[in-house]
Design a protein around this motif. Structure first.
Motif, PDB file in Angstrom:
ATOM      1  N   ASP A   1      37.115  41.829  57.396  1.00 48.24           N
ATOM      2  CA  ASP A   1      36.316  40.622  57.520  1.00 48.24           C
ATOM      3  C   ASP A   1      34.848  41.026  57.601  1.00 48.24           C
ATOM      4  N   ALA A   2      33.954  40.049  57.791  1.00 48.72           N
ATOM      5  CA  ALA A   2      32.520  40.339  57.778  1.00 48.72           C
ATOM      6  C   ALA A   2      32.130  41.332  58.868  1.00 48.72           C
ATOM      7  N   ALA A   3      32.695  41.174  60.073  1.00 49.04           N
ATOM      8  CA  ALA A   3      32.337  42.062  61.188  1.00 49.04           C
ATOM      9  C   ALA A   3      32.778  43.497  60.930  1.00 49.04           C
ATOM     10  N   SER A   4      33.994  43.687  60.427  1.00 49.15           N
ATOM     11  CA  SER A   4      34.482  45.050  60.172  1.00 49.15           C
ATOM     12  C   SER A   4      33.758  45.696  59.001  1.00 49.15           C
ATOM     13  N   LEU A   5      33.337  44.904  58.014  1.00 49.25           N
ATOM     14  CA  LEU A   5      32.533  45.449  56.911  1.00 49.25           C
ATOM     15  C   LEU A   5      31.191  45.959  57.421  1.00 49.25           C
ATOM     16  N   ARG A   6      30.571  45.185  58.302  1.00 47.74           N
ATOM     17  CA  ARG A   6      29.291  45.625  58.873  1.00 47.74           C
ATOM     18  C   ARG A   6      29.463  46.878  59.710  1.00 47.74           C
ATOM     19  N   LEU A   7      30.556  46.983  60.426  1.00 48.94           N
ATOM     20  CA  LEU A   7      30.807  48.140  61.283  1.00 48.94           C
ATOM     21  C   LEU A   7      30.892  49.422  60.462  1.00 48.94           C
TER      22      LEU A   7
ATOM     23  N   ALA B   1      29.816  49.839  57.364  1.00 47.96           N
ATOM     24  CA  ALA B   1      28.532  50.042  56.675  1.00 47.96           C
ATOM     25  C   ALA B   1      27.536  50.755  57.577  1.00 47.96           C
ATOM     26  N   LYS B   2      27.532  50.419  58.855  1.00 46.81           N
ATOM     27  CA  LYS B   2      26.602  51.038  59.797  1.00 46.81           C
ATOM     28  C   LYS B   2      26.993  52.477  60.107  1.00 46.81           C
ATOM     29  N   ARG B   3      28.270  52.718  60.401  1.00 42.86           N
ATOM     30  CA  ARG B   3      28.697  54.042  60.833  1.00 42.86           C
ATOM     31  C   ARG B   3      28.823  55.037  59.676  1.00 42.86           C
ATOM     32  N   GLU B   4      29.050  54.542  58.464  1.00 37.71           N
ATOM     33  CA  GLU B   4      29.192  55.426  57.304  1.00 37.71           C
ATOM     34  C   GLU B   4      28.039  55.230  56.316  1.00 37.71           C
ATOM     35  N   ALA B   5      26.860  54.924  56.863  1.00 38.90           N
ATOM     36  CA  ALA B   5      25.694  54.691  56.010  1.00 38.90           C
ATOM     37  C   ALA B   5      25.335  55.919  55.188  1.00 38.90           C
ATOM     38  N   PHE B   6      25.527  57.125  55.748  1.00 34.58           N
ATOM     39  CA  PHE B   6      25.161  58.351  55.031  1.00 34.58           C
ATOM     40  C   PHE B   6      25.977  58.485  53.751  1.00 34.58           C
ATOM     41  N   LEU B   7      27.300  58.349  53.847  1.00 38.04           N
ATOM     42  CA  LEU B   7      28.150  58.485  52.667  1.00 38.04           C
ATOM     43  C   LEU B   7      27.934  57.328  51.691  1.00 38.04           C
TER      44      LEU B   7
ATOM     45  N   MET C   1      27.045  64.324  65.773  1.00 43.25           N
ATOM     46  CA  MET C   1      27.301  63.380  64.703  1.00 43.25           C
ATOM     47  C   MET C   1      27.924  62.088  65.195  1.00 43.25           C
ATOM     48  N   SER C   2      28.663  62.158  66.323  1.00 37.73           N
ATOM     49  CA  SER C   2      29.350  60.954  66.809  1.00 37.73           C
ATOM     50  C   SER C   2      28.365  59.866  67.209  1.00 37.73           C
ATOM     51  N   ARG C   3      27.120  60.250  67.495  1.00 38.14           N
ATOM     52  CA  ARG C   3      26.112  59.254  67.853  1.00 38.14           C
ATOM     53  C   ARG C   3      25.479  58.610  66.625  1.00 38.14           C
ATOM     54  N   MET C   4      25.609  59.256  65.460  1.00 41.31           N
ATOM     55  CA  MET C   4      24.919  58.772  64.267  1.00 41.31           C
ATOM     56  C   MET C   4      25.842  58.300  63.167  1.00 41.31           C
ATOM     57  N   ALA C   5      27.069  58.798  63.140  1.00 38.57           N
ATOM     58  CA  ALA C   5      27.937  58.529  61.996  1.00 38.57           C
ATOM     59  C   ALA C   5      29.392  58.457  62.439  1.00 38.57           C
ATOM     60  N   GLY C   6      30.217  57.973  61.532  1.00 40.93           N
ATOM     61  CA  GLY C   6      31.629  57.788  61.815  1.00 40.93           C
ATOM     62  C   GLY C   6      32.460  59.030  61.571  1.00 40.93           C
ATOM     63  N   LEU C   7      33.749  58.871  61.796  1.00 39.44           N
ATOM     64  CA  LEU C   7      34.690  59.994  61.701  1.00 39.44           C
ATOM     65  C   LEU C   7      34.776  60.550  60.280  1.00 39.44           C
ATOM     66  N   MET C   8      34.679  59.699  59.274  1.00 47.37           N
ATOM     67  CA  MET C   8      34.756  60.185  57.896  1.00 47.37           C
ATOM     68  C   MET C   8      33.561  61.068  57.566  1.00 47.37           C
ATOM     69  N   SER C   9      32.377  60.665  57.969  1.00 47.93           N
ATOM     70  CA  SER C   9      31.185  61.495  57.729  1.00 47.93           C
ATOM     71  C   SER C   9      31.299  62.828  58.437  1.00 47.93           C
ATOM     72  N   TYR C  10      31.840  62.810  59.640  1.00 50.93           N
ATOM     73  CA  TYR C  10      32.025  64.053  60.390  1.00 50.93           C
ATOM     74  C   TYR C  10      32.950  65.007  59.628  1.00 50.93           C
ATOM     75  N   GLN C  11      34.060  64.501  59.127  1.00 46.65           N
ATOM     76  CA  GLN C  11      34.979  65.359  58.381  1.00 46.65           C
ATOM     77  C   GLN C  11      34.353  65.819  57.067  1.00 46.65           C
ATOM     78  N   PHE C  12      33.552  64.966  56.437  1.00 45.80           N
ATOM     79  CA  PHE C  12      32.854  65.350  55.212  1.00 45.80           C
ATOM     80  C   PHE C  12      31.922  66.534  55.474  1.00 45.80           C
TER      81      PHE C  12
ATOM     82  N   ALA D   1      38.455  50.428  67.534  1.00 46.68           N
ATOM     83  CA  ALA D   1      38.766  51.507  68.472  1.00 46.68           C
ATOM     84  C   ALA D   1      38.339  52.864  67.925  1.00 46.68           C
ATOM     85  N   VAL D   2      38.576  53.101  66.646  1.00 49.78           N
ATOM     86  CA  VAL D   2      38.311  54.410  66.051  1.00 49.78           C
ATOM     87  C   VAL D   2      36.836  54.605  65.712  1.00 49.78           C
ATOM     88  N   VAL D   3      36.171  53.549  65.278  1.00 53.16           N
ATOM     89  CA  VAL D   3      34.820  53.676  64.750  1.00 53.16           C
ATOM     90  C   VAL D   3      33.750  53.320  65.773  1.00 53.16           C
ATOM     91  N   SER D   4      34.038  52.347  66.631  1.00 56.36           N
ATOM     92  CA  SER D   4      32.981  51.767  67.455  1.00 56.36           C
ATOM     93  C   SER D   4      33.019  52.141  68.936  1.00 56.36           C
TER      94      SER D   4
END
Length: 388
Positions: A251-257, A259-265, A158-169, A138-141
């Motif tokens: 799990d594997a799906a949430s790890l991939r999620l 990894a994709k949204r916080e790829a920058f950090l 940024m919401s189109r490219m990265a997750g909430l943590m990257s935005y706050q960073f 819900a929060v990331v995807s």
């Protein structure tokens, strides 16, 4: 945030810098302050002191945000459990469907999601991995929930490219990130903005807090006494505990999620999924705990399980009476047989038994014809050649 004469320590929102602030406060002095404001990076840069950031693995950061919400705290929890905000969101989505050229499914929210679901499932149990994984989605995807989670984030490129943590960073450590231009529309553009507008190159990671702090203080040429250096080196990282928690909840799906949204950090700080050694250790520990639990089960429980359910007093009495009747019937049967045998001569009975025994022995010792033929088979020299 900790402000001293030598540096400014800035914690990325809710990453747990209390231990670090205490050690640095003892070593450097200074005063603590809190609060989050827009244009934070610009204001920090204007102070003219080295800025040291503190952050953790994005996997740990999201898990801590969720656990904070399970305790009824945090901005994300406040928004996701608000009936008013959900009603406003549903109204916006409904109005959007009526616009010409709109895509109804573009920001569709899964059926059943709402403030009640957030309270009763997402935040109901801090030990439930399934609740965490759905909350993470819900929060990331989910695009339809981005403005509900954080309105400024949902409105940012940024919401189109990265997750909430990257935005706050970016808001914390990059000048002008809160007013990011729409031209920043790729990971390359995001990296270029960071490189040109960052306010610090000094960071301490929660997973290697002692080593990173020592390296930063040496880089800033902050003198330390022997006692102060010992205090710095005594800071223990939390990599092991953090990895164990991540292995349990992701799990594997949430790890991939993530990894994709916080790829920058992940790329900037070398973060990634739990190591293979940590996963192997976690599985071994889980197996050992399960075996230990089986060994500790009381023997009495096993005996009770084999014996079956306990009987009531009435059932026990009924069982006793039935046993008594069976014993009486057997005794009566034995008495009748004795009386019948008493009518025959003792010698005749004795004579019959040996005769039967001899007959049985003779019958048992006799061998079938097939066995005799095999035993009396002629030797090889006696075999007749059929061609003669």
């Amino acid at each position: 945030m900790l402000t001293s004469d030598k540096l400014i320590l800035v914690e990325l929102h809710k990453t747990g810098a209390a231990r670090l602030q205490k050690v640095l406060g003892d070593v450097l002095g200074g005063e603590k302050s809190g609060g989050r404001r827009q244009s934070y990076a610009d204001e920090l840069a204007a102070l003219g002191k080295p800025v040291v950031g503190y952050l953790c693995n994005p996997l740990s950061w999201y898990l801590e945000q969720w656990q904070l919400g399970c305790a009824g705290k945090g901005d994300i929890h406040k928004r996701l459990t608000s009936d008013v905000r959900w009603a406003q969101l549903n109204t916006r989505l409904k109005n959007r469907e009526g616009k010409e050229g709109s895509k109804p499914d573009r920001k569709q929210i899964p059926e059943g999601w709402g403030p009640e679901h957030a309270r009763d499932f997402w935040y109901a149990d801090a030990e439930n991995p399934e609740a965490f994984r759905e909350w993470l989605r819900a929060v990331v995807s989910e695009r339809g929930l981005r403005k509900l989670v954080d309105h400024a984030y949902g409105s940012s490129p940024m919401s189109r490219m990265a997750g909430l943590m990257s935005y706050q960073f970016f808001n914390m450590f990059v000048r002008g990130a809160e007013n990011m231009e729409k031209s920043v529309d790729s990971m390359e553009a995001l990296a270029s903005l960071h490189e040109g507008q960052k306010i610090t190159t000094h960071f301490i990671r929660a997973e290697s807090i002692g080593a990173d702090l020592k390296r930063v203080l040496d880089a800033l040429q902050v003198p330390l006494s022997d006692d102060q250096r010992a205090a710095v080196e005594g800071l223990k990282d939390r990599a092991g505990a953090a990895e164990a928690a991540n292995i349990r909840f992701y799990d594997a799906a949430s790890l991939r999620l993530v990894a994709k949204r916080e790829a920058f950090l992940n790329q900037l700080f070398g973060y990634g999924p739990p190591s293979a050694e940590a996963r192997t250790g976690a599985r071994a520990a889980k197996k050992a705990n399960r075996a230990e639990g089986e060994a500790d089960k009381p023997r009495k429980a096993k005996k009770d399980k084999a014996a079956g359910p306990k009987l009531s007093k009435a059932e026990k009495e009924q069982k006793r009476l039935a046993r008594t009747e069976r014993q009486a019937a057997k005794a009566a049967a034995r008495g009748g047989n004795s009386a019948k045998n008493n009518g025959a001569p003792a010698g005749a009975e004795a004579a019959v038994k040996p005769a039967k025994a001899r007959a049985g022995k003779a019958a048992k010792s006799a061998k079938p014809d097939k066995v005799r033929r095999v035993k009396n088979r002629p030797a090889d020299d006696d075999v007749i050649d059929s061609e003669e």
